[in-house]
Write an enzyme that holds these catalytic residues in place. Sequence first.
Site, short mmCIF file in Angstrom:
data_model
loop_
_atom_site.label_atom_id
_atom_site.label_comp_id
_atom_site.label_asym_id
_atom_site.label_seq_id
_atom_site.Cartn_x
_atom_site.Cartn_y
_atom_site.Cartn_z
CG ASP A 37 -1.76 0.89 1.54
OD1 ASP A 37 -3.20 0.87 0.22
OD2 ASP A 37 -1.63 1.90 2.27
CD GLU A 78 14.85 -13.07 4.58
OE1 GLU A 78 14.42 -13.90 5.00
OE2 GLU A 78 15.82 -12.26 4.39
#
Length: 544
Positions: free
Chosen positions: A219, A267
Amino acid sequence: MSEQSMANVPATDDAQWWRSAVVYQVYPRSFSDLSGDGVGDLAGLIDKLGYLELLGVDAIWLSPIMRSPMADHGYDVSDPRAIDPLFGDLDTFDELIRQAHDRDIRVTMDLVPNHTSDQHPWFSGALGAAPGSPERERYIFADGRGDDGELPPNNWTSVFGGPAWTRIVEPDGRPGQWYLHLFAPEQPDLNWNNPEVLADLQTTMRFWLDRGIDGFRIDVAHGMAKPDGLPDLEHPAEVLLHSDDDPRFNNEAVHDIHRAIRSVMDEYPGTFNVGEVWVRSNEAFSRYVRPDELHLGFNFRLATAGFDADEIKEAITESLAATASVGAVPTWTLSNHDVPREVTRYQPTGEAADGRTPDDLLAIGTIRARAMIMVELALPGTVFIYNGAELGLPNVDLPDDALVDPVWENSGHTDRGRDGCRVPLPWEGTEPPFGFSSRSDTWLPIPADWAALTVESQLEDIYSMLSLYRQAIELRYARPEFSGDTVQWYGAPEGCLAFRRPGGLICALNASDRPVPLPPGQILLVSTPLEGGLLLPGAAAWLV
Ligand code: NOJ
């Protein structure tokens, strides 16, 4: 990656699956309500996963479901690592991921890093602490101007209207500092110069990624960083709008934040994030999607273009240019929970609307929206579909007393806000709430004349908007002609456009007001049946 998320990955294993994906935005309040409180929930979404599989989407993006007092319907988060009870709980969420993955649908969710709720424990702590304390340093507090600090620290306005600053009462009872909120007063902006803020966001990201989430929609991805000294706005900004040089947004330091966010995403191979990037210049946009920042950025050019061949062509050309310079993937979207629905946006206005009834206008908007989903799905890149677009839902003119978007109050009732595009989806039956909920007083009222727009009534109708979406999405997957990262423009009659993908797909759009001949080729799909071999006004065709 934890064991849980490894066990929870969907079957297809291409780490860059999102590069040509069709992502379906679920506005959870409005999708499907199983608990019977009039507001959509996660159990309701699980219940409808079969529908999404039938539609053929690769992934869903869930607007915020974290714990929230709902001042901005979830974009005011009071606990970023919990599910709001209105929507369910973590068990239901885990079940959603499991069942979605079983159906080969990825799950992505909104992340709200620019601000928190004023009910977040950090903000309560900041209010109870002294100016300059570590608690205050998590937000943007400043002394006011004027003799007694009675004026806001600068002239910034909130995107929702009114000032972007609210003055607090200090713990000793005296009027004190001001805090910044680019949105509602219930959404205080975080201080991204404070490393604690990033560390907490990274914890939140891992919390959801470890549960098996496939990505985030970020956002206000062009927000977060604020300029040194918080300089005044040179020109007053309109409600819900801003320009590229507006000091409230798009500050250089935001790119360091995106690199830090990306390092966590890296990751978790196979995940992606898409940022809400309201910047217009291609150069500015491209910086957000450099290889070590966002995987994808929402480009809103198509969502803001009118139904006009030149405007649409320009939106496509510019969106492609904005990503090509940095080797990023373009994204396409026609509407979302902040942008009016396309069926309404594409209706003629002004002189072009003179003498036409509301039903005529709705019919024209619908014909054009059918064509535009074909244009969108013909393009290379990632396509985002806002829930209800596949049903051809229009915006709804809600009465004043039904409006709940904070924009309505904060703008002093000058802007009706975004409720009109957030009305719950009609599923079945002949009267509201059309199977959305078991109770009739849904959080926003559903128009009684939506009976013909229900999923039930469209599923078996081969000419429905829903059937067009299903066919178009399926062809986009199945046909080799949709390959290639570029588009080549064809000459087209005035008011029309046509482009070709390297794989051989040709997409033609007639945005003029007269029937036109098609480019040569074999027809794969038309949005409206041809007449006399001609493409009708407002229609699109795919050819190979
Ligand atoms: C953008 C979201 O899409 C919108 O719905 C929200 O109101 C603002 N950001 C504030 O979080």
